[in-house]
Design an enzyme around this catalytic site. Structure first.
Site, PDB file in Angstrom:
ATOM      1  N   HIS A 123       0.832  -1.203   0.000  1.00  0.00           N
ATOM      2  CA  HIS A 123       0.000   0.000   0.000  1.00  0.00           C
ATOM      3  C   HIS A 123       0.869   1.257   0.000  1.00  0.00           C
ATOM      4  O   HIS A 123       1.630   1.498   0.928  1.00  0.00           O
ATOM      5  CB  HIS A 123      -0.879  -0.029   1.252  1.00  0.00           C
ATOM      6  CG  HIS A 123      -1.867   1.070   1.357  1.00  0.00           C
ATOM      7  ND1 HIS A 123      -1.966   1.880   2.473  1.00  0.00           N
ATOM      8  CD2 HIS A 123      -2.834   1.493   0.499  1.00  0.00           C
ATOM      9  CE1 HIS A 123      -2.946   2.746   2.311  1.00  0.00           C
ATOM     10  NE2 HIS A 123      -3.485   2.540   1.126  1.00  0.00           N
ATOM     11  N   GLU A 144       0.624  -0.349  -4.690  1.00  0.00           N
ATOM     12  CA  GLU A 144      -0.558   0.498  -4.866  1.00  0.00           C
ATOM     13  C   GLU A 144      -0.135   1.947  -4.769  1.00  0.00           C
ATOM     14  O   GLU A 144       0.802   2.280  -4.030  1.00  0.00           O
ATOM     15  CB  GLU A 144      -1.584   0.146  -3.781  1.00  0.00           C
ATOM     16  CG  GLU A 144      -2.912   0.890  -3.871  1.00  0.00           C
ATOM     17  CD  GLU A 144      -2.966   2.154  -3.027  1.00  0.00           C
ATOM     18  OE1 GLU A 144      -3.991   2.864  -3.068  1.00  0.00           O
ATOM     19  OE2 GLU A 144      -1.966   2.452  -2.320  1.00  0.00           O
ATOM     20  N   HIS A 156      -1.210  10.912  -1.830  1.00  0.00           N
ATOM     21  CA  HIS A 156      -2.485  10.438  -1.298  1.00  0.00           C
ATOM     22  C   HIS A 156      -3.449  11.552  -0.926  1.00  0.00           C
ATOM     23  O   HIS A 156      -4.578  11.589  -1.382  1.00  0.00           O
ATOM     24  CB  HIS A 156      -2.258   9.536  -0.079  1.00  0.00           C
ATOM     25  CG  HIS A 156      -3.527   9.073   0.555  1.00  0.00           C
ATOM     26  ND1 HIS A 156      -4.160   9.768   1.581  1.00  0.00           N
ATOM     27  CD2 HIS A 156      -4.316   7.999   0.299  1.00  0.00           C
ATOM     28  CE1 HIS A 156      -5.255   9.145   1.919  1.00  0.00           C
ATOM     29  NE2 HIS A 156      -5.384   8.062   1.170  1.00  0.00           N
ATOM     30  N   GLU A 179      -4.730   3.973  -8.038  1.00  0.00           N
ATOM     31  CA  GLU A 179      -5.979   4.587  -7.586  1.00  0.00           C
ATOM     32  C   GLU A 179      -6.104   6.009  -8.113  1.00  0.00           C
ATOM     33  O   GLU A 179      -5.217   6.845  -7.892  1.00  0.00           O
ATOM     34  CB  GLU A 179      -6.068   4.617  -6.062  1.00  0.00           C
ATOM     35  CG  GLU A 179      -7.365   5.264  -5.589  1.00  0.00           C
ATOM     36  CD  GLU A 179      -7.504   5.364  -4.085  1.00  0.00           C
ATOM     37  OE1 GLU A 179      -8.359   6.160  -3.628  1.00  0.00           O
ATOM     38  OE2 GLU A 179      -6.759   4.671  -3.365  1.00  0.00           O
TER      39      GLU A 179
END
Length: 292
Positions: free
Chosen positions: A43, A70, A85, A153
């Site tokens: 992650h 990710e 993020h 993402e």
């Protein structure tokens, strides 16, 4: 390795295709390994040990032996895609010191050149000083150099109209939309259902994932445009995982479940017993040891 519980076996009875992106070969070593244990996805890279979403975190995941990483993609004021993020730069960079008068320091309010000046490593420790917020291009190139695979993402798409097209354009320019990458090295996910739909509509060959836990009754609607349902681990039950696995996704293969963010051995064992296909974690070594 250990055998899955009966409920999980029933959910995966349709075979190893549960674990594969469309087009992957079921005889690969990765596929064989995944028959008995979930895929471990680093992650934001190996983010328990290196500054998240940096190239250093990607490289550390590689050195630790993790193939899948990710990341999170957002867009700058001048249209560059960067890997970060939060929609604010304050938590993971020194933006407050470099640009003290620019609160609340939103990614969308800074140019790529301005963001490139920021230190994205010191907050994690002096040894990481000088790490930068990578552009998506830089990130893709490093993942490719390491022969890793990417769960990408699209972050907060409501802030960046058209970011799906922008993301696909960069992926194409960097060689990530060729058959080899599309077949088994790339998944695009988002919390935004409309964003996942947009990716599926523009590139129906791509593997996509929806981040969230839709009601069981709504799962067939999601299966029309996605290949994965990727919920938080706190929302999971064995019954929910089985309900997801019972449906086929946009590419005619059973929907898979990658859950997040599981960072301890007990949590990993718990979701493994539910029959999940993948575990997204800041501590990939801890999770790997727990499910192997």
């Amino acid at each position: 390795m250990h055998a899955r519980p009966v409920a999980a076996l029933a959910a995966t009875a349709l075979g190893i295709a549960v674990f594969l992106a469309p087009g992957s070969a079921s005889g690969t070593p990765e596929a064989v390994a995944q028959q008995d244990e979930p895929l471990v996805i680093a992650h934001r890279g190996a983010s328990a040990y290196a500054p998240e979403n940096t190239l250093a975190a990607v490289d550390l995941a590689d050195r630790m032996g993790f193939v899948w990483v990710e990341n999170d993609v957002q867009r700058t004021k001048d249209g560059e895609l960067v890997v970060v993020h939060d929609d604010s730069l304050a938590r993971t960079t020194d933006v407050e010191q470099v640009f003290p008068d620019r609160a609340p320091w939103k990614v969308k309010d800074f140019t790529a050149a301005e963001i490139a000046r920021l230190d994205a490593g010191s907050w994690r420790g002096a040894e990481w000083a000088g790490a930068r917020v990578p552009t998506l291009k830089q990130y893709l190139n490093r993942v490719d150099e390491n022969n890793q695979k990417l769960l990408l993402e699209i972050k907060k798409p409501e802030l960046y109209p058209g970011i799906e097209k922008d993301t696909l354009r960069v992926l194409g320019k960097e060689g990530w939309l060729d058959r080899r990458h599309v077949a088994g090295r790339l998944v695009i996910q988002s919390f935004g259902a409309d964003s996942v739909k947009a990716v599926h509509q523009q590139r129906p060959d791509l593997t996509t994932g929806f981040l969230g836990t839709p009601a069981v009754a709504d799962l067939p609607a999601y299966a029309a445009f996605t290949d994965q349902i990727n919920p938080t681990h706190t929302s999971l039950t064995a019954e929910y995982v089985a309900a997801v696995h019972a449906l086929k996704g946009a590419h005619g293969k059973p929907l898979r479940v990658n859950t997040w963010t599981v960072n301890d051995a007990a949590g990993a064992a718990r979701v493994d017993a539910f029959g999940v296909d993948g575990i997204i974690t800041n501590n990939p070594d801890v999770v790997r040891n727990a499910v192997s």
